[in-house]
Structure formats: structure tokens, C-alpha cells
Write a protein that holds these residues in place. Structure first.
Motif, PDB file in Angstrom:
ATOM      1  N   ARG A  92       0.858  -1.086  -0.138  1.00 35.26           N
ATOM      2  CA  ARG A  92      -0.091  -0.135   0.069  1.00 35.26           C
ATOM      3  C   ARG A  92       1.057   1.418  -0.002  1.00 35.26           C
ATOM      4  O   ARG A  92       0.944   1.901   1.118  1.00 35.26           O
ATOM      5  N   ASP A  93       1.538   1.555  -0.948  1.00 32.11           N
ATOM      6  CA  ASP A  93       2.603   2.392  -1.252  1.00 32.11           C
ATOM      7  C   ASP A  93       2.004   3.884  -1.065  1.00 32.11           C
ATOM      8  O   ASP A  93       1.303   4.327  -1.864  1.00 32.11           O
ATOM      9  N   THR A  94       2.804   4.519  -0.212  1.00 31.82           N
ATOM     10  CA  THR A  94       2.600   6.186  -0.165  1.00 31.82           C
ATOM     11  C   THR A  94       3.498   6.716   0.884  1.00 31.82           C
ATOM     12  O   THR A  94       3.817   5.906   1.799  1.00 31.82           O
ATOM     13  N   THR A  95       3.733   8.002   0.564  1.00 30.58           N
ATOM     14  CA  THR A  95       4.805   8.573   1.347  1.00 30.58           C
ATOM     15  C   THR A  95       4.148   8.547   2.890  1.00 30.58           C
ATOM     16  O   THR A  95       2.944   8.713   2.954  1.00 30.58           O
ATOM     17  N   PHE A  96       4.862   8.537   3.882  1.00 28.76           N
ATOM     18  CA  PHE A  96       4.337   8.290   5.424  1.00 28.76           C
ATOM     19  C   PHE A  96       3.388   9.399   5.892  1.00 28.76           C
ATOM     20  O   PHE A  96       2.322   9.211   6.377  1.00 28.76           O
ATOM     21  N   SER A 138      10.628 -12.132   2.590  1.00 26.55           N
ATOM     22  CA  SER A 138      10.835 -10.621   2.920  1.00 26.55           C
ATOM     23  C   SER A 138      10.929  -9.835   1.747  1.00 26.55           C
ATOM     24  O   SER A 138      10.677 -10.252   0.987  1.00 26.55           O
ATOM     25  N   SER A 139      12.056  -9.013   1.746  1.00 25.49           N
ATOM     26  CA  SER A 139      12.240  -8.073   0.598  1.00 25.49           C
ATOM     27  C   SER A 139      13.481  -7.193   0.881  1.00 25.49           C
ATOM     28  O   SER A 139      13.849  -6.803   1.990  1.00 25.49           O
ATOM     29  N   ILE A 140      14.060  -6.686  -0.413  1.00 24.79           N
ATOM     30  CA  ILE A 140      15.162  -5.716   0.084  1.00 24.79           C
ATOM     31  C   ILE A 140      14.943  -4.405   0.583  1.00 24.79           C
ATOM     32  O   ILE A 140      15.747  -3.893   1.248  1.00 24.79           O
ATOM     33  N   GLN A 146      12.572   2.049   1.767  1.00 22.47           N
ATOM     34  CA  GLN A 146      12.236   2.317   0.479  1.00 22.47           C
ATOM     35  C   GLN A 146      11.363   3.676   0.571  1.00 22.47           C
ATOM     36  O   GLN A 146      10.192   3.661   1.451  1.00 22.47           O
ATOM     37  N   TYR A 147      11.553   4.697  -0.131  1.00 16.90           N
ATOM     38  CA  TYR A 147      10.591   5.905  -0.210  1.00 16.90           C
ATOM     39  C   TYR A 147       9.389   5.435  -0.623  1.00 16.90           C
ATOM     40  O   TYR A 147       9.039   4.801  -1.626  1.00 16.90           O
ATOM     41  N   GLY A 148       8.353   5.884   0.257  1.00 14.30           N
ATOM     42  CA  GLY A 148       6.807   5.430  -0.019  1.00 14.30           C
ATOM     43  C   GLY A 148       6.527   4.010   0.543  1.00 14.30           C
ATOM     44  O   GLY A 148       5.401   3.808   0.290  1.00 14.30           O
ATOM     45  N   GLN A 149       7.357   3.304   1.199  1.00 11.79           N
ATOM     46  CA  GLN A 149       7.052   2.231   1.782  1.00 11.79           C
ATOM     47  C   GLN A 149       7.186   2.092   3.531  1.00 11.79           C
ATOM     48  O   GLN A 149       7.919   1.034   3.831  1.00 11.79           O
ATOM     49  N   ALA A 150       6.992   2.927   4.216  1.00 12.13           N
ATOM     50  CA  ALA A 150       7.438   2.637   5.666  1.00 12.13           C
ATOM     51  C   ALA A 150       6.966   1.766   6.112  1.00 12.13           C
ATOM     52  O   ALA A 150       7.069   0.925   6.828  1.00 12.13           O
ATOM     53  N   ASN A 151       5.279   1.549   5.642  1.00 14.98           N
ATOM     54  CA  ASN A 151       4.629   0.101   6.025  1.00 14.98           C
ATOM     55  C   ASN A 151       5.303  -1.055   5.816  1.00 14.98           C
ATOM     56  O   ASN A 151       5.492  -1.882   6.558  1.00 14.98           O
ATOM     57  N   TYR A 152       5.622  -0.934   4.425  1.00  9.67           N
ATOM     58  CA  TYR A 152       5.932  -2.404   3.952  1.00  9.67           C
ATOM     59  C   TYR A 152       7.361  -2.732   4.501  1.00  9.67           C
ATOM     60  O   TYR A 152       7.816  -3.971   4.835  1.00  9.67           O
ATOM     61  N   ALA A 153       8.465  -1.768   4.508  1.00 10.37           N
ATOM     62  CA  ALA A 153       9.637  -1.951   4.854  1.00 10.37           C
ATOM     63  C   ALA A 153       9.696  -2.235   6.441  1.00 10.37           C
ATOM     64  O   ALA A 153      10.520  -3.378   6.988  1.00 10.37           O
ATOM     65  N   GLY A 183      14.893  -8.878  -4.312  1.00 13.02           N
ATOM     66  CA  GLY A 183      14.767  -7.352  -4.795  1.00 13.02           C
ATOM     67  C   GLY A 183      13.650  -7.350  -5.717  1.00 13.02           C
ATOM     68  O   GLY A 183      12.508  -7.937  -5.527  1.00 13.02           O
ATOM     69  N   TYR A 184      13.715  -6.531  -6.910  1.00  7.26           N
ATOM     70  CA  TYR A 184      12.798  -6.186  -7.692  1.00  7.26           C
ATOM     71  C   TYR A 184      12.491  -7.419  -8.854  1.00  7.26           C
ATOM     72  O   TYR A 184      13.349  -7.355  -9.536  1.00  7.26           O
ATOM     73  N   VAL A 185      11.492  -8.178  -8.677  1.00  9.82           N
ATOM     74  CA  VAL A 185      11.180  -9.218  -9.351  1.00  9.82           C
ATOM     75  C   VAL A 185      10.158  -9.010 -10.460  1.00  9.82           C
ATOM     76  O   VAL A 185       9.254  -8.194 -10.150  1.00  9.82           O
TER      77      VAL A 185
HETATM   78  N1  CAA Z   1      14.040   9.385  -3.212  1.00 12.59           N
HETATM   79  C1  CAA Z   1      13.921  10.751  -3.192  1.00 12.59           C
HETATM   80  N2  CAA Z   1      12.898  11.392  -3.424  1.00 12.59           N
HETATM   81  C2  CAA Z   1      11.926  10.803  -3.922  1.00 12.59           C
HETATM   82  C3  CAA Z   1      12.020   9.190  -4.307  1.00 12.59           C
HETATM   83  C4  CAA Z   1      13.264   8.800  -3.954  1.00 12.59           C
HETATM   84  N3  CAA Z   1      13.449   7.421  -4.071  1.00 12.59           N
HETATM   85  N4  CAA Z   1      10.999   8.894  -4.761  1.00 12.59           N
HETATM   86  C5  CAA Z   1      10.267  10.037  -5.298  1.00 12.59           C
HETATM   87  N5  CAA Z   1      10.826  11.127  -4.673  1.00 12.59           N
HETATM   88  C6  CAA Z   1      10.290  12.494  -4.785  1.00 12.59           C
HETATM   89  C7  CAA Z   1       9.840  12.734  -6.137  1.00 12.59           C
HETATM   90  O1  CAA Z   1      11.110  13.397  -6.890  1.00 12.59           O
HETATM   91  C8  CAA Z   1       8.903  14.146  -5.853  1.00 12.59           C
HETATM   92  O2  CAA Z   1       9.617  15.202  -5.453  1.00 12.59           O
HETATM   93  P1  CAA Z   1       9.186  16.691  -5.810  1.00 12.59           P
HETATM   94  O3  CAA Z   1       7.876  16.771  -5.155  1.00 12.59           O
HETATM   95  O4  CAA Z   1      10.291  17.526  -5.338  1.00 12.59           O
HETATM   96  O5  CAA Z   1       9.032  16.655  -7.490  1.00 12.59           O
HETATM   97  C9  CAA Z   1       8.171  13.466  -4.615  1.00 12.59           C
HETATM   98  O6  CAA Z   1       9.156  12.650  -3.989  1.00 12.59           O
HETATM   99  C10 CAA Z   1       7.005  12.986  -4.986  1.00 12.59           C
HETATM  100  O7  CAA Z   1       6.442  12.659  -3.606  1.00 12.59           O
HETATM  101  P2  CAA Z   1       4.823  12.362  -3.458  1.00 12.59           P
HETATM  102  O8  CAA Z   1       4.686  12.281  -1.778  1.00 12.59           O
HETATM  103  O9  CAA Z   1       4.037  13.483  -4.062  1.00 12.59           O
HETATM  104  O10 CAA Z   1       4.792  10.937  -4.047  1.00 12.59           O
HETATM  105  P3  CAA Z   1       3.845  10.349  -4.933  1.00 12.59           P
HETATM  106  O11 CAA Z   1       2.350  10.308  -4.456  1.00 12.59           O
HETATM  107  O12 CAA Z   1       3.927  10.650  -6.142  1.00 12.59           O
HETATM  108  O13 CAA Z   1       4.047   8.855  -5.055  1.00 12.59           O
HETATM  109  C11 CAA Z   1       5.434   6.758  -4.376  1.00 12.59           C
HETATM  110  C12 CAA Z   1       5.295   8.356  -4.362  1.00 12.59           C
HETATM  111  C13 CAA Z   1       4.241   6.200  -4.027  1.00 12.59           C
HETATM  112  C14 CAA Z   1       6.257   6.392  -3.225  1.00 12.59           C
HETATM  113  C15 CAA Z   1       5.904   6.644  -5.754  1.00 12.59           C
HETATM  114  O14 CAA Z   1       6.913   7.268  -5.933  1.00 12.59           O
HETATM  115  C16 CAA Z   1       6.303   5.000  -5.754  1.00 12.59           C
HETATM  116  O15 CAA Z   1       5.376   4.189  -6.040  1.00 12.59           O
HETATM  117  N6  CAA Z   1       7.572   4.731  -5.606  1.00 12.59           N
HETATM  118  C17 CAA Z   1       7.914   3.421  -5.555  1.00 12.59           C
HETATM  119  C18 CAA Z   1       7.718   2.692  -4.435  1.00 12.59           C
HETATM  120  C19 CAA Z   1       8.390   1.234  -4.640  1.00 12.59           C
HETATM  121  O16 CAA Z   1       9.478   1.128  -4.797  1.00 12.59           O
HETATM  122  N7  CAA Z   1       7.393   0.199  -4.356  1.00 12.59           N
HETATM  123  C20 CAA Z   1       7.926  -1.188  -4.346  1.00 12.59           C
HETATM  124  C21 CAA Z   1       6.566  -1.972  -4.832  1.00 12.59           C
HETATM  125  S1  CAA Z   1       7.239  -3.544  -5.504  1.00 12.59           S
HETATM  126  C22 CAA Z   1       7.939  -4.277  -3.904  1.00 12.59           C
HETATM  127  O17 CAA Z   1       7.528  -3.749  -2.843  1.00 12.59           O
HETATM  128  C23 CAA Z   1       8.151  -5.569  -4.085  1.00 12.59           C
HETATM  129  C24 CAA Z   1       9.433  -5.686  -3.051  1.00 12.59           C
HETATM  130  O18 CAA Z   1       9.730  -6.408  -2.154  1.00 12.59           O
HETATM  131  C25 CAA Z   1      10.680  -4.974  -3.764  1.00 12.59           C
END
Ligand code: CAA
Length: 246
Positions: A92-96, A138-140, A146-153, A183-185
Motif C-alpha cells: 500500500r505504497d505512499t509517503t508516510f 521478506s524484501s530488499i 524505500q521511499y513510499g514504503q514505511a509500512n512495507y519496509a 529485490g525487484y522481481v
Molecule cells: N528518493 C527521493 N525522492 C523521491 C524518491 C526517492 N526514492 N521517490 C520519489 N521522490 C520524490 C519525487 O522526486 C517528488 O519530488 P518533488 O515533489 O520534489 O518533485 C516527490 O518525491 C513525490 O512525492 P509524493 O509524496 O508526491 O509522491 P507520490 O504520491 O507521487 O508517489 C510513491 C510516491 C508512491 C512513493 C511513488 O514514487 C512510488 O510508487 N514509488 C515506488 C515505491 C516502490 O519502490 N515500491 C515497491 C513496490 S514492489 C515491492 O514492494 C516488492 C519488493 O519487495 C521489492
């Protein structure tokens, strides 16, 4: 080889299907859970085309009572669970600062609390028989965040804490407990990441591509094999070099 009974939670998913297939081809009796009967029927029909028969039991890994019932039903169908792969997981990815309590608890319940819910009903039997193999998928991102995964991480990091405690408690009962951190599969879960974000992630992988589900299944088969009796409490990173801990 010794034929064992294996339960792979979330076996109908991307990595789960590969694990089910691999363990079944090794000759084990394999089971998985499902929540949606229609989806389960379609999946079972597809894997049956490959000549693989999988016992399927309805069960929600985030619900302790459901897991207890699921394990008992499975045992009556296939026999006691000897290999358990805690694989079911969601994102349920989203920033914290935008994350709801629901997004937090959904991920923690399905990814981490499930380890309690599914392992608790099988552990006494494994201890009694003095043999068992437990693997957490688990996961990498449990290792590096990971940015956007405080819950998942948080949930994925917690899974390895679970592994290393269980490994200590159960070593003298012939039970090994390990973590695999993919990692990312190339699965639906990863393909749901927005393409431009995903491209940047792939660019960080030294091997230069997403992983294949079979590359994770291969490691699970290794860790659950008879010969892996001296490997316990480890966290095996399989990520194309994306994150190298030591
Ligand atoms: N590092 C630094 N800044 C980052 C960043 C990162 N890794 N990722 C995004 N940002 C920044 C953007 O550049 C943007 O900056 P500006 O506002 O200055 O332009 C800002 O963050 C966007 O932030 P928002 O809060 O507005 O983000 P959003 O709502 O657009 O979406 C997100 C953010 C949901 C995290 C989206 O970037 C995303 O889906 N990221 C991927 C997360 C991910 O890797 N998930 C893995 C899923 S698969 C899995 O989990 C399997 C496994 O085990 C590997």
C-alpha cells in the motif's frame, strides 16, 4: 529425495506460483491458501495444465482464526505441514505523511502478523516430529528501506526479526528458519510501480534487469532441502546486486 508436505502462503501470486511450481517439481506435496474462489479455480486450472496438482484451502493470512482452520483443513487433506513458506504479501505504497492507519495496518497484518498466524498452528507439530523448514519471503526494502514504503519496509524488516528468534528457539528440534529477501522481481506487484519510477529503480540494479520469480524459488528450494540442515537464521539477499549487505 524425501517427499514432504509444503504450505506456501500466497501461492497464487507472482513469486508464490514459482515457489509452488519448484517445490512440486521436486516431488513435494504442495498446498496454498486463497481468498477469492473464482481466482483460485482459474489459477488451479492453469497450473494443472503443467501437470502440477496443488491442494488449495481458503484462508486469510491476516486473520489468526482463519489460519488455524486453514492449517487443520490442510493437514486433513495432505498430512502435517513440514515446510512452511510465509510468502503472502501486499503493498500500500505512499509517503508516510499521507499514509492512513488502514494502509499501515493492512500491510503489517498481511505481511508480518501473518507470520504469527500461520506459523503458530504448525510449529508444535514440527517440534514434535523434530524436522521442519520455515522460510520468510521478506524484501530488499526491509533491508534498505524505500521511499513510499514505511509500512512495507517495517513489516518486512520485522519478518527477519521473527526468523532469527524462531531459528534460535527451534534449532534443537531439527527446524531451520531462514529469510529470503528478493529485490525487484518481474511480478504484478512490481509492474504496478509507475513506469518512470520503475525505470529509475532498474537502472540501480548492477545485473541490469528485474529478477525472475524462478530465481527466488530456486533459493527457497535450496533452503528447504534436506541438505540445508545447518543453514538457519540467515537472510539471503537475491536482488541482482541492488543492495549488498554483509
Ligand atoms: N528518493 C527521493 N525522492 C523521491 C524518491 C526517492 N526514492 N521517490 C520519489 N521522490 C520524490 C519525487 O522526486 C517528488 O519530488 P518533488 O515533489 O520534489 O518533485 C516527490 O518525491 C513525490 O512525492 P509524493 O509524496 O508526491 O509522491 P507520490 O504520491 O507521487 O508517489 C510513491 C510516491 C508512491 C512513493 C511513488 O514514487 C512510488 O510508487 N514509488 C515506488 C515505491 C516502490 O519502490 N515500491 C515497491 C513496490 S514492489 C515491492 O514492494 C516488492 C519488493 O519487495 C521489492
Amino acid at each position: 529425495m524425501t517427499q514432504r508436505t509444503a504450505l506456501v502462503t500466497g501461492g497464487t501470486g507472482g513469486i508464490g506460483t514459482a515457489i509452488v511450481r519448484y517445490l512440486a517439481r521436486q516431488g513435494h506435496r504442495v498446498a496454498t491458501n486463497y481468498r477469492d474462489p473464482a481466482r483460485a479455480d482459474a489459477w488451479r486450472a492453469a497450473i494443472a495444465q503443467e501437470g502440477i496438482e496443488v491442494a488449495m484451502v481458503q484462508g486469510d493470512v491476516s486473520d489468526p482464526a482463519s489460519c488455524e482452520a486453514m492449517v487443520r483443513e490442510l493437514e486433513s487433506k495432505l498430512g502435517a505441514v513440514e515446510i512452511l513458506v510465509n510468502n503472502a504479501g501486499i503493498t500500500r505504497d505512499t509517503t508516510f505523511h499521507k499514509m492512513s492507519y488502514q494502509q499501515w495496518t493492512d500491510v503489517v497484518n498481511t505481511n508480518l502478523n501473518a507470520c504469527f498466524n500461520v506459523t503458530r498452528p504448525v510449529i508444535d507439530g514440527m517440534r514434535g516430529r523434530k524436522w521442519g523448514r520455515i522460510v520468510q519471503i521478506s524484501s530488499i526494502n526491509g533491508q534498505k528501506g524505500q521511499y513510499g514504503q514505511a509500512n512495507y519496509a517495517a513489516a518486512k524488516a520485522g519478518m527477519h526479526g521473527f526468523t532469527i528468534s524462531l531459528a534460535q528457539e527451534n534449532a534443537k528440534f531439527g527446524i531451520t528458519v531462514n529469510t529470503v529477501s528478493p529485490g525487484y522481481v518481474a511480478t504484478d506487484m512490481v509492474m504496478a510501480v509507475p513506469e518512470e519510477v520503475r525505470e529509475k529503480i532498474v537502472a540501480q540494479i548492477p545485473v541490469g534487469r528485474l529478477g525472475k520469480p524462478e530465481e527466488i524459488a530456486h533459493a527457497v528450494a535450496f533452503l528447504t532441502g534436506e541438505e540445508a540442515a545447518w543453514i538457519t537464521g540467515t537472510n539471503l539477499a537475491i536482488n541482482g546486486g541492488h543492495y549488498m549487505g554483509w
